[in-house]
Write a protein that holds these residues in place. Structure first.
Motif, short mmCIF file in Angstrom:
data_model
loop_
_atom_site.label_atom_id
_atom_site.label_comp_id
_atom_site.label_asym_id
_atom_site.label_seq_id
_atom_site.Cartn_x
_atom_site.Cartn_y
_atom_site.Cartn_z
N THR A 210 12.05 12.28 -4.41
CA THR A 210 11.32 11.12 -3.91
C THR A 210 11.82 10.72 -2.51
O THR A 210 11.03 10.40 -1.62
CB THR A 210 11.48 9.93 -4.88
OG1 THR A 210 10.68 10.19 -6.04
CG2 THR A 210 11.03 8.63 -4.26
N GLY A 211 13.14 10.76 -2.32
CA GLY A 211 13.68 10.41 -1.02
C GLY A 211 13.19 11.34 0.08
O GLY A 211 12.92 10.89 1.21
N MET A 212 13.05 12.62 -0.23
CA MET A 212 12.61 13.58 0.79
C MET A 212 11.15 13.39 1.17
O MET A 212 10.71 13.87 2.21
CB MET A 212 12.86 15.01 0.30
CG MET A 212 14.32 15.39 0.23
SD MET A 212 14.64 17.16 -0.02
CE MET A 212 13.73 17.49 -1.54
N THR A 213 10.38 12.65 0.36
CA THR A 213 8.99 12.39 0.72
C THR A 213 8.89 11.41 1.89
O THR A 213 7.79 11.14 2.38
CB THR A 213 8.17 11.85 -0.47
OG1 THR A 213 8.69 10.58 -0.87
CG2 THR A 213 8.18 12.82 -1.64
N LEU B 90 9.38 12.26 4.53
CA LEU B 90 8.84 13.17 5.53
C LEU B 90 7.46 12.71 6.00
O LEU B 90 7.10 12.88 7.18
CB LEU B 90 8.74 14.58 4.93
CG LEU B 90 8.41 15.73 5.86
CD1 LEU B 90 9.57 15.99 6.82
CD2 LEU B 90 8.12 17.00 5.05
N ARG B 91 6.68 12.10 5.10
CA ARG B 91 5.34 11.66 5.49
C ARG B 91 5.40 10.52 6.51
O ARG B 91 4.54 10.41 7.39
CB ARG B 91 4.53 11.24 4.26
CG ARG B 91 4.97 9.96 3.58
CD ARG B 91 4.23 9.78 2.25
NE ARG B 91 4.48 8.49 1.63
CZ ARG B 91 5.55 8.20 0.91
NH1 ARG B 91 6.49 9.12 0.73
NH2 ARG B 91 5.68 7.00 0.36
N PHE B 92 6.43 9.67 6.41
CA PHE B 92 6.59 8.60 7.39
C PHE B 92 7.12 9.14 8.71
O PHE B 92 6.76 8.68 9.79
CB PHE B 92 7.53 7.53 6.85
CG PHE B 92 7.02 6.86 5.60
CD1 PHE B 92 5.84 6.15 5.62
CD2 PHE B 92 7.72 6.98 4.41
CE1 PHE B 92 5.37 5.53 4.47
CE2 PHE B 92 7.27 6.37 3.26
CZ PHE B 92 6.08 5.64 3.28
N GLU B 93 7.98 10.15 8.62
CA GLU B 93 8.47 10.80 9.83
C GLU B 93 7.31 11.43 10.59
O GLU B 93 7.24 11.37 11.82
CB GLU B 93 9.52 11.85 9.48
CG GLU B 93 10.13 12.52 10.70
CD GLU B 93 11.09 13.65 10.36
OE1 GLU B 93 11.57 14.31 11.30
OE2 GLU B 93 11.36 13.86 9.15
N ARG B 94 6.37 12.01 9.84
CA ARG B 94 5.20 12.65 10.45
C ARG B 94 4.38 11.62 11.24
O ARG B 94 3.91 11.91 12.34
CB ARG B 94 4.34 13.29 9.36
CG ARG B 94 3.17 14.11 9.89
CD ARG B 94 2.33 14.66 8.76
NE ARG B 94 3.11 15.44 7.81
CZ ARG B 94 3.31 15.10 6.54
NH1 ARG B 94 2.79 13.98 6.06
NH2 ARG B 94 4.03 15.87 5.75
N ARG B 95 4.23 10.43 10.70
CA ARG B 95 3.45 9.40 11.38
C ARG B 95 4.16 8.87 12.61
O ARG B 95 3.53 8.50 13.60
CB ARG B 95 3.17 8.24 10.42
CG ARG B 95 2.31 8.60 9.22
CD ARG B 95 2.22 7.43 8.27
NE ARG B 95 1.67 7.82 6.98
CZ ARG B 95 1.65 7.04 5.90
NH1 ARG B 95 2.15 5.81 5.98
NH2 ARG B 95 1.14 7.46 4.77
#
Length: 333
Positions: free
Chosen positions: A268-271, A273-278
């Protein structure tokens, strides 16, 4: 007050805490377990917080103040650990409160059970109501507690509210946050928080939990996590912040795999990544994003299909719970 018993070192990193600092410090000094040393690490405050620390230290010999150039929370926590002389260690954020019997309860639990760490529940309270709410519940009787082994497994798998309520394992839930916990000092031998990291607590959590044989957790809400609109937890996050979250949970994932533990919380923590993408916009940020994508993919591929299904289901449950949290707790003042 219980002046006897083991010495407890309370480490409080201090940075521009403003009007919230003095109530925090006084809540610690008023503990019923008075065998304590309060280590205030002034991390280059610019608003007079350092002077508040010095003034209160002149009034109570249990306070030790360390002044240093601003280095971030990890550097401040490490300075506190280096200075600590207690048999037991706990942490407190500089704008939160500790209920008067928090140390008493956590000391008694860790000493009577022989556990490596004791922990309590917490209350999310608007900053303007924190002191009044704490005083209202100061004399509440202590409740149930549970002792359990394999805390690394509990940390990774017991985090979704729905899941832990359904299975009645609420007391096995604890986060990587250092507050609300009491550690035996030896757990930090050779362990320090990584400097310059946003998720410094996540980065060392599994290392600490791997060292523990057992944990005792009680249902008493003794730590007051005060919410205010200008706190760091409400600040706009950068691509670097989310990248650090991904990296910290990737470290946690690796330890879990080595221990044979399902790395559900790390998944869950590694997700993040979606905020990093934005948030990624510069060439450096986009390169780092691609590196993080590869790191996450490499780790997820280590999981079986069934493990991925479980991790995904727990993640979706947690996502819904966070959305509810963001429209309730984060609106408090």
């Amino acid at each position: 007050m219980t002046g006897a018993g083991p010495l407890v070192s309370i480490i409080v990193p201090v940075y521009d805490a403003g009007e919230h600092l003095e109530p925090c410090i006084r809540s610690i000094l008023e503990q019923t377990h008075s065998a304590l040393e309060l280590i205030l690490v002034d991390d280059g405050s610019t608003d007079g917080s350092g002077e508040v620390c010095d003034r209160l230290a002149a009034q109570d010999v249990r306070i030790r103040v360390i002044h240093q150039e601003n280095g971030g929370i990890a550097v401040a926590q490490n300075a506190g650990l280096d200075a600590a002389s207690g048999d037991l260690i706990t942490f407190c954020d500089n704008d939160d409160l500790m209920a008067p019997r928090m140390l008493e309860r956590l000391v008694e639990l860790i000493e009577s059970t022989g556990a490596d760490m004791s922990c309590c529940r917490w209350k999310n309270v608007g900053a303007s109501q924190g002191v009044a709410e704490m005083r209202k519940h100061a004399d509440d009787p202590f409740g149930a507690y549970e002792v359990f082994d394999d805390p690394a497994r509990a940390y990774q798998t017991v985090f979704s509210l729905a899941h832990r309520k359904l299975l009645r394992v609420e007391l096995r839930y604890f986060s990587e946050a250092n507050w609300g916990k009491m550690y035996r000092a030896h757990l930090f031998d050779g362990v320090r928080f990584p400097a310059g990291r946003y998720a410094q607590d996540v980065a060392v959590a599994m290392t600490l939990y791997e060292r523990m044989s057992s944990v005792v957790s009680c249902e008493d809400a003794l730590y007051y996590w005060l919410q205010r609109g200008d706190s760091v937890s409400h600040a706009l996050r950068s691509a670097a912040y989310y990248s650090d979250i991904v990296h910290a949970h990737a470290q946690s994932f690796d330890v879990a795999i080595r221990l044979g533990v399902l790395p559900a919380r790390a998944y869950t923590g590694m997700t993040a990544l979606r905020f990093e993408r934005r948030a990624a916009g510069t060439a450096d940020e986009l390169r780092r994003l691609e590196d993080d994508r590869r790191a996450v993919r490499t780790r997820v591929r280590q999981l079986s299909i069934w493990q991925r299904v479980i991790c995904r289901a727990l993640h979706l449950q947690r996502l819904l719970e966070i959305q509810v949290y963001n429209v309730t707790v984060h609106r408090r003042r």
